[in-house]
Structures are given as structure tokens and as C-alpha cells.
Design a protein around this motif. Structure first.
Motif, PDB file in Angstrom:
ATOM      1  N   ASN A 102       0.806  -1.217   0.000  1.00  0.00           N
ATOM      2  CA  ASN A 102       0.000   0.000   0.000  1.00  0.00           C
ATOM      3  C   ASN A 102       0.843   1.273   0.000  1.00  0.00           C
ATOM      4  OD1 ASN A 102       0.163  -1.460   2.697  1.00  0.00           O
ATOM      5  ND2 ASN A 102      -0.265   0.614   3.439  1.00  0.00           N
ATOM      6  N   HIS A 103       2.001   1.255   0.687  1.00  0.00           N
ATOM      7  CA  HIS A 103       2.832   2.467   0.734  1.00  0.00           C
ATOM      8  C   HIS A 103       3.562   2.732  -0.571  1.00  0.00           C
ATOM      9  CE1 HIS A 103       2.290   3.958   4.780  1.00  0.00           C
ATOM     10  NE2 HIS A 103       2.321   2.713   5.230  1.00  0.00           N
ATOM     11  N   ASP A 104       3.562   1.764  -1.464  1.00  0.00           N
ATOM     12  CA  ASP A 104       4.170   1.995  -2.769  1.00  0.00           C
ATOM     13  C   ASP A 104       3.301   2.904  -3.641  1.00  0.00           C
ATOM     14  OD1 ASP A 104       6.409   0.409  -2.103  1.00  0.00           O
ATOM     15  OD2 ASP A 104       5.244  -1.402  -2.500  1.00  0.00           O
ATOM     16  N   PHE A 105       2.108   3.247  -3.127  1.00  0.00           N
ATOM     17  CA  PHE A 105       1.227   4.200  -3.803  1.00  0.00           C
ATOM     18  C   PHE A 105       1.279   5.586  -3.157  1.00  0.00           C
ATOM     19  CE2 PHE A 105      -0.432   0.037  -4.800  1.00  0.00           C
ATOM     20  CZ  PHE A 105      -0.866   0.130  -6.119  1.00  0.00           C
ATOM     21  N   LEU A 157       0.208 -10.816  -4.643  1.00  0.00           N
ATOM     22  CA  LEU A 157      -1.100 -10.365  -4.159  1.00  0.00           C
ATOM     23  C   LEU A 157      -0.930  -9.098  -3.334  1.00  0.00           C
ATOM     24  CD1 LEU A 157      -2.641 -13.735  -2.904  1.00  0.00           C
ATOM     25  CD2 LEU A 157      -3.193 -12.552  -5.046  1.00  0.00           C
ATOM     26  N   GLY A 158      -1.795  -8.114  -3.578  1.00  0.00           N
ATOM     27  CA  GLY A 158      -1.776  -6.877  -2.810  1.00  0.00           C
ATOM     28  C   GLY A 158      -2.974  -6.769  -1.895  1.00  0.00           C
ATOM     29  N   ILE A 159      -2.849  -5.908  -0.884  1.00  0.00           N
ATOM     30  CA  ILE A 159      -3.912  -5.687   0.085  1.00  0.00           C
ATOM     31  C   ILE A 159      -4.970  -4.745  -0.489  1.00  0.00           C
ATOM     32  CG2 ILE A 159      -2.826  -3.678   1.185  1.00  0.00           C
ATOM     33  CD1 ILE A 159      -3.668  -4.954   3.901  1.00  0.00           C
ATOM     34  N   ASP A 160      -6.178  -4.807   0.049  1.00  0.00           N
ATOM     35  CA  ASP A 160      -7.246  -3.891  -0.342  1.00  0.00           C
ATOM     36  C   ASP A 160      -6.822  -2.465   0.033  1.00  0.00           C
ATOM     37  OD1 ASP A 160      -9.572  -2.588  -0.964  1.00  0.00           O
ATOM     38  OD2 ASP A 160     -10.886  -3.887   0.228  1.00  0.00           O
ATOM     39  N   LEU A 161      -6.701  -1.605  -0.981  1.00  0.00           N
ATOM     40  CA  LEU A 161      -6.208  -0.236  -0.752  1.00  0.00           C
ATOM     41  C   LEU A 161      -7.267   0.671  -0.146  1.00  0.00           C
ATOM     42  CD1 LEU A 161      -4.254   0.166  -4.112  1.00  0.00           C
ATOM     43  CD2 LEU A 161      -3.309  -0.381  -1.859  1.00  0.00           C
ATOM     44  N   ASP A 162      -8.527   0.300  -0.274  1.00  0.00           N
ATOM     45  CA  ASP A 162      -9.628   1.123   0.247  1.00  0.00           C
ATOM     46  C   ASP A 162      -9.517   1.254   1.764  1.00  0.00           C
ATOM     47  OD1 ASP A 162     -11.993   2.580   0.353  1.00  0.00           O
ATOM     48  OD2 ASP A 162     -13.243   0.793   0.503  1.00  0.00           O
ATOM     49  N   GLY A 163      -9.419   2.474   2.248  1.00  0.00           N
ATOM     50  CA  GLY A 163      -9.286   2.709   3.675  1.00  0.00           C
ATOM     51  C   GLY A 163      -7.843   2.806   4.141  1.00  0.00           C
ATOM     52  N   VAL A 165      -5.265   3.736   1.681  1.00  0.00           N
ATOM     53  CA  VAL A 165      -4.666   4.725   0.780  1.00  0.00           C
ATOM     54  C   VAL A 165      -5.774   5.630   0.266  1.00  0.00           C
ATOM     55  CG1 VAL A 165      -3.341   5.032  -1.356  1.00  0.00           C
ATOM     56  CG2 VAL A 165      -2.924   3.026   0.092  1.00  0.00           C
ATOM     57  N   THR A 166      -5.506   6.926   0.197  1.00  0.00           N
ATOM     58  CA  THR A 166      -6.482   7.865  -0.334  1.00  0.00           C
ATOM     59  C   THR A 166      -6.815   7.506  -1.781  1.00  0.00           C
ATOM     60  OG1 THR A 166      -5.493   9.574   1.052  1.00  0.00           O
ATOM     61  CG2 THR A 166      -6.948  10.319  -0.699  1.00  0.00           C
ATOM     62  N   LYS A 167      -8.092   7.535  -2.099  1.00  0.00           N
ATOM     63  CA  LYS A 167      -8.547   7.105  -3.425  1.00  0.00           C
ATOM     64  C   LYS A 167      -7.836   7.856  -4.547  1.00  0.00           C
ATOM     65  CE  LYS A 167     -11.797   4.965  -6.078  1.00  0.00           C
ATOM     66  NZ  LYS A 167     -11.342   5.225  -7.429  1.00  0.00           N
ATOM     67  N   LYS A 168      -7.563   9.131  -4.354  1.00  0.00           N
ATOM     68  CA  LYS A 168      -6.935   9.916  -5.431  1.00  0.00           C
ATOM     69  C   LYS A 168      -5.522   9.415  -5.750  1.00  0.00           C
ATOM     70  CE  LYS A 168      -4.992  13.608  -2.523  1.00  0.00           C
ATOM     71  NZ  LYS A 168      -4.978  15.049  -2.236  1.00  0.00           N
ATOM     72  N   LEU A 169      -4.929   8.640  -4.842  1.00  0.00           N
ATOM     73  CA  LEU A 169      -3.578   8.127  -5.086  1.00  0.00           C
ATOM     74  C   LEU A 169      -3.590   6.852  -5.932  1.00  0.00           C
ATOM     75  CD1 LEU A 169      -1.868   8.691  -1.607  1.00  0.00           C
ATOM     76  CD2 LEU A 169      -1.716  10.110  -3.645  1.00  0.00           C
ATOM     77  N   TYR A 170      -4.582   5.972  -5.691  1.00  0.00           N
ATOM     78  CA  TYR A 170      -4.604   4.736  -6.486  1.00  0.00           C
ATOM     79  C   TYR A 170      -5.655   4.772  -7.591  1.00  0.00           C
ATOM     80  CZ  TYR A 170      -8.490   3.110  -3.447  1.00  0.00           C
ATOM     81  OH  TYR A 170      -9.675   2.981  -2.761  1.00  0.00           O
TER      82      TYR A 170
END
Length: 286
Positions: A102-105, A157-163, A165-170
Motif C-alpha cells: 500500500n505504501h508503494d502508492f 497479491l496486494g492488500i485492499d487499498l480502500d481505507g 490509501v487515499t482514493k486519489k492516489l490509487y
């Protein structure tokens, strides 16, 4: 693979021997911690990791090197260079593949894309649908490595970014169910590609209080054919891989080595006549 509880006992007489090295959640920590650091005094540093990796590759040329995500964010190196140094140095260490955390975003999906030319290794992401983003086509679900005549299938496999990471980033990145995706991929890797070993690079996290939350432990229990899950996200410090049982009661190794590059995982698999007959793993302090 009928190894039962003996999976970690190893088989030193194996005719073929593959070593897998791995890191996770390094978070831009390229230098060692200071000698007076409260938690990790004089630990870590990518130069030391490079020396360890070089020595292990000399010992066993049939070695693969992976990362389970969150390469970015945590020191001024990321703030100033946006990930360029991390990717360049990992390329110099000859990483074979990584998945995304997630932090890669954190610099946005455009910021991630801008750094990809510095990465001379594959990014494996099976459950992120990037089709409506600038990252479309920049990752692949899996890769098959041929090592000493054996096929090693690796997927990410990546984690669910919702919640997280801010949506505008991904932006329009879609999260797909990791269990469903895994079932399709391992079938393809095993039946169509003929893989002798299957490895998952996961940034789902080791385990959560809610047992229904997507995690490495949940993934292991609900799927088949995975031999090793290399985990990230939860900064879980394991002294050695943990054995879990899969959907048909066969063993799956799960390993995660904490964070910040202070440890590196090493797992050795042994084969006789193309059959996996043993495996053992340790966590190496850097």
C-alpha cells in the motif's frame, strides 16, 4: 507433496536445491540504524544485505530473491528521490521479483509509474486490476522462473487499498478477491505451466483478529498447491517459516521477516527426481 509435519526438517541429500531469499516492508531504509537506536541498534542497511546475498549465491547459484512490498516510505531517501534509489539499489542486488504494498502508492499511481524504469525486476500483482489506470500493462500476475531444470511459479497479491490509501492516489485500481484469483493462478501454474514449486508474494498481512479478513493464513487455508507464502504488511517477526495446512490438509510455509531491512528470510527447498521432498527456513539478522 506429502511432507506432513516434516516439511521443515530438510533433506540434505536432495539432488536439487533451490534457495529463496526475501525481504518485506523495507520502507526506504537503505542505511543501518544508528548504534544507539532503542529497538534496532546498528541493524540493517542495504550494503550489508548485498554482502549476505552475494555469499549465499556463491554457496548456491540456484537462488532467487524476492520482496513482498512496501518498498517505499519511511526515510528522507523516499521524500527526496521518490523511490528511484530503492529501485536502483534493488536492481543492483538483482532482485528477481516483487509485489506492491500500500505504501508503494504514497506518491500516487503516477509517482509509482515514474519510478518503474529504475526497476530491473518484475512486479507481480495478480489481484490489482490496473486496466483503467496508467499502470495498465506495467505489472504481470505471475512469472515462471527456471532454476536448475525446475520451474518455480511466483505470483503476487496486494492488500485492499480502500481505507489504507487515499482514493486519489490509487485512482481506478480495482481490488480483486485474492482467494478466487489464487485458485485460478495456481491451477494454471501447476497444470498448464508444470511448475515444481509455487510461491506467493503477499502483502495481505499475516493474520488478523477477524479470521475472515484476507490474510496469508486465510489464503493458505482456502487454497491448494501453494508451497510458500512470503508475507508483508503486518511487520510480523517470525524466527522461521510457520507451517499451515491448506484446503486439502497439505503443508504451506508462511514467512515474514519484520520490517526495515533488519532481517532477511532464507528458505531452502530440496528435490529428488523433480519431486519436492523437504524444506527448511531461517531468518537472518542483517
Amino acid at each position: 507433496m506429502s511432507l506432513g509435519s516434516s516439511l521443515l526438517t530438510g533433506c540434505s541429500s536432495g539432488k536439487k536445491h533451490i534457495t529463496i531469499l526475501h525481504t518485506n516492508d523495507v520502507h526506504s531504509h537503505l542505511d543501518p540504524f544508528p548504534e544507539d537506536h532503542a529497538a534496532f541498534p546498528d541493524m540493517g542497511g542495504i550494503a550489508r544485505r548485498a554482502t549476505l546475498i552475494s555469499g549465499i549465491r556463491e554457496e548456491n547459484p540456484h537462488t532467487l530473491l524476492f520482496d513482498a512490498g512496501d518498498i517505499f516510505q519511511g526515510t528522507p531517501y523516499f521524500n527526496f528521490y521518490g523511490g528511484e534509489l530503492e529501485f536502483k539499489l534493488m536492481s543492483m542486488l538483482k532482485y528477481d521479483a516483487a509485489t506492491l504494498g500500500n505504501h508503494d502508492f504514497d506518491n500516487g499511481i503516477d509517482g509509482l509509474l515514474a519510478q518503474l524504469p529504475y526497476a530491473k525486476f518484475e512486479f507481480l500483482c495478480a489481484n490489482y486490476d490496473f486496466s483503467n489506470t496508467v499502470m495498465d500493462g506495467m505489472t504481470t500476475p505471475y512469472k515462471v522462473f527456471e532454476v536448475d531444470g525446475l520451474k518455480v511459479g511466483v505470483f503476487g497479491l496486494g492488500i485492499d487499498l480502500d481505507g489504507l490509501v487515499t482514493k486519489k492516489l490509487y485512482k481506478e485500481t480495482r481490488y480483486l478477491d485474492p482467494v478466487e484469483i489464487t485458485q485460478d493462478i495456481v491451477r494454471e501454474l501447476k497444470e498448464e505451466k508444470g511448475c515444481d514449486l509455487i510461491v506467493c508474494l503477499s502483502h495481505l498481512g499475516y493474520e488478523y483478529r477477524n479470521p475472515q479478513t484476507d490474510s496469508d493464513v486465510l489464503l493458505a487455508s482456502r487454497t491448494q498447491e501453494i508451497d510458500l507464502i512470503i508475507g508483508g504488511h503486518t511487520h510480523t517477526f517470525l524466527e522461521k517459516p510457520v507451517v499451515h495446512r491448506n484446503q486439502i490438509d497439505k503443508p504451506v510455509l508462511i514467512n515474514q521477516v519484520g520490517c526495515y531491512g533488519i532481517n532477511m528470510g532464507r528458505i531452502d527447498f530440496y528435490f529428488e527426481q523433480g519431486e519436492l521432498v523437504g524444506g527448511e527456513g531461517i531468518t537472518i539478522s542483517v
